[in-house]
Design an enzyme around this catalytic site. Structure first.
Site, mmCIF file in Angstrom:
data_model
loop_
_atom_site.group_PDB
_atom_site.id
_atom_site.type_symbol
_atom_site.label_atom_id
_atom_site.label_comp_id
_atom_site.label_asym_id
_atom_site.label_seq_id
_atom_site.Cartn_x
_atom_site.Cartn_y
_atom_site.Cartn_z
ATOM 1 N N LYS A 110 0.851 -1.187 0.000
ATOM 2 C CA LYS A 110 0.000 0.000 0.000
ATOM 3 C C LYS A 110 0.887 1.237 0.000
ATOM 4 C CE LYS A 110 -3.949 2.015 2.535
ATOM 5 N NZ LYS A 110 -4.918 1.803 3.636
ATOM 6 N N SER B 14 -9.939 1.896 2.711
ATOM 7 C CA SER B 14 -9.034 2.666 1.879
ATOM 8 C C SER B 14 -8.011 1.811 1.121
ATOM 9 C CB SER B 14 -8.285 3.680 2.740
ATOM 10 O OG SER B 14 -7.408 3.017 3.635
ATOM 11 N N SER C 203 -10.294 -0.363 6.887
ATOM 12 C CA SER C 203 -9.655 -0.212 5.571
ATOM 13 C C SER C 203 -8.956 -1.454 5.031
ATOM 14 C CB SER C 203 -8.646 0.937 5.607
ATOM 15 O OG SER C 203 -9.306 2.163 5.559
#
Lengths: 95, 494
Positions: free
Chosen positions: B76, B151, B175
């Site tokens: 990420k 997210s 997330s």
């Protein structure tokens, strides 16, 4: 509660985010919707409840007072917007 | 090969059936083929990845390989990786080449894994649909008209579409778990403090926790073994004895192989099956509960009455911490600086106005307000008291059960744009996941069926503090008996 447009401008100033009048109006509507969601909290009696700031209650650790970092200022400043002589440059603050 | 488990990949690498360079190239080719449509990666740097793969091959040849040596891992874009553009999905950091490695990145480098690329995400991890990214929305590989969740939407889409075998992610309010549910993956958010936050760009520091998006609990356990561990550079990192998170995956002796969950007490949160839960999700989760019972578990009803206030408390605490954390982005030391300004104050306010997107600004404004003079007690302290009540609910529930289960998300993946202009509706996506962050407990989502339009549904599990090995074992036994985790989006498994 309901935020006035003046309060939106005041918060934006505190947060150092420039907002136009149109942006402030849009933000006012959405923030008020969010605060009405947040307002659900007020219905609960929390008298005497200890606030919980953190998931773990462990005490902060102490370490020996010795230098642990090496000087990397050239590396770190290589990504800065404006640098001169090892210093970060910003607009003049004191005339 | 693209559908292989991490264990299978490690064996293939050890037996020289494939090299890390070949494996890395295979996934780079997948990215080249699919990323244009899915937008799961912000940065891919084939040369850098292949150089790491060559080192991994040398290490394997020398006989020094660990379980993840030579395995490509997508990260990420919230984790700083030295020499890699690290944007956090924001224009503010669109020019930020990280000068150091996050602890998590360092651990994977030490393990000999290959950085496959940096994945797209909601800006500063603020969002539940991956639509707030400066780099554009990520598409759900199951249906490209729908969101992958957020997210960590890029990490989820990358693994679901077999553009990566596995990915790192972070979870502040759901997330990891919500994207896992929406893309048919196994997602794990460890206990707060298990994975170091050093070099993980901060959103809400008392809630943020690094974790994993994988295709199975077994893969997730191997990942957590690498990612976890004490780090003095994170003041909330927990110093514990190293554990093997996969140690409970095998059925313990004395338990019948077809009843691997004998003795496990599964708490069903009754409040999570009420209004707001879509019928297709409720059906899939109910069948998963039946399956857990068939595997030997005992189901017990538990109640977490204050969890419904989680969203309200979260939208005070998380923005409050965010407004403080994001004050560092001022256009002085790194990141975006406005082109024109007449003084220092204007340089700050213009740089921040240009660098942050609408959702990030909204949360900074909320946070600034609730921390401001006269409102602190009414909002911030009140939210912290509710946080305590929620943690107390879990503590009471864990007296009667080993894990708490329910749906991960109220609906299957929704259409792109469906909730983008209504923040409150978007926030309610995380109603089931937020309480675990507030309490600091470990949480997982595992695929447990298909709902409307053939889209995946996730089963949410919350364990007690440091019960990751137990949760992973329960998930693994469920996955040995079912094949939901093996389903892939149409056309994405070959």
């Amino acid at each position: 509660m309901s935020l006035s447009i003046e309060e939106v401008h005041r918060i934006a100033l505190l947060a150092r985010i420039e907002v136009s009048d149109a942006e402030a109006l849009a933000a006012q509507r959405q923030l008020n919707e969010i605060f009405s969601l947040i307002g659900e909290m007020q219905a609960v009696d929390t008298e005497g409840i200890q606030p919980m700031a953190h998931a773990q209650s462990a005490l902060l650790r102490l370490r020996d007072d010795v230098v642990t970092e090496v000087d990397q200022h050239a590396l770190f400043q290589s990504i800065a917007p404006q640098v001169e002589g090892g210093l970060y440059l910003v607009p003049k603050v004191i005339e | 090969m693209i559908n292989s488990s991490l264990k299978e990949l490690a064996i293939a690498l050890a037996l020289k059936k494939v090299s890390s360079v070949e494996l890395t190239q295979l996934f780079l080719d997948r990215i080249a083929k699919l990323n244009g449509e899915l937008n799961a990666f912000i940065t891919v740097d084939a040369e850098r990845s292949l150089a790491q793969a060559r080192s991994a091959d040398a290490r394997i040849s020398a006989g020094n390989a660990g379980p993840l040596t030579g395995i490509p891992v997508a990260h990420k874009d919230i984790f700083c990786a030295q020499g890699w553009l690290t944007t956090c999905g924001s224009k503010m950091l669109s020019n930020f080449v990280a000068p150091y490695d996050a602890h998590v990145i360092g651990r994977f480098n030490d393990a000999g894994s290959v950085i496959l690329g940096k994945t797209n995400m909601d800006e500063f991890a603020m969002g539940s649909s991956n639509e707030t990214s400066f780099y554009g929305p990520v598409k759900n590989p199951w249906n490209t008209g729908r969101v992958p969740g957020g997210s960590s939407g890029g990490s989820a889409a990358a693994v679901a579409a077999r553009m990566a075998p596995v990915a790192t992610a972070t979870d502040t309010g759901g997330s990891i778990r919500q994207p896992a549910a929406l893309t048919g993956l196994t997602g794990l958010k460890p206990t707060y403090g298990v994975v170091s936050r050093y070099g993980m760009i901060a959103f809400a520091s008392s809630l943020d926790q690094g974790g994993i998006l994988a295709r199975s609990a077994e893969d997730a356990a191997l990942m957590l073994n690498v990612m976890s561990g004490f780090d003095a550079r994170d003041s909330t990192s927990i110093d514990r004895v190293t554990e093997d998170y996969g140690r409970e995956l095998e059925v313990p002796g004395g338990v019948a192989p077809n009843l691997p969950l004998t003795g496990v007490r599964v708490g069903v949160v009754k409040e999570h099956f009420g209004a707001g839960l879509a019928p297709d999700v409720a059906r899939a989760v109910q069948s998963a509960l039946d399956e857990l019972r068939r595997l030997g578990a005992t189901l017990v009803d538990v109640s977490t009455p204050n969890a419904r206030l989680g969203v309200a408390a979260y939208y005070v605490i998380a923005p409050a911490e965010a407004s403080s954390n994001l004050s560092r982005f001022d256009g002085v030391r790194y990141g975006h600086r406005a082109k024109s300004y007449s003084n220092l104050a204007e340089m700050y306010s213009k740089s921040r106005a240009e660098g942050f997107g609408a959702e990030v600004k909204r949360r900074i404004l909320i946070g600034t307000y609730v921390l401001s003079h006269g409102y602190y007690d009414a909002y911030y302290v009140k939210a912290q008291k509710i946080r305590r009540l929620i943690a107390n609910d879990f503590a009471a529930a864990f007296k009667d059960c080993d894990i708490v289960v329910g749906p991960t998300s109220p609906t299957v993946a929704f259409e792109l744009g469906a909730k983008a202009s209504d923040p409150v509706q978007m926030y309610l996506n995380d109603v089931y996941t937020i309480p675990a962050n507030l309490a600091g407990l470990p949480g997982m989502s595992i695929p447990c069926g298909l709902g409307e339009h053939g889209l995946p549904v996730g089963l949410h599990m919350v364990g007690n503090y440091f019960a990751e090995a137990k949760m992973l074992a329960i998930a693994h036994h469920y996955q040995c008996a079912t094949d939901w985790h093996l389903r892939s989006p149409e056309g994405m498994s070959a």
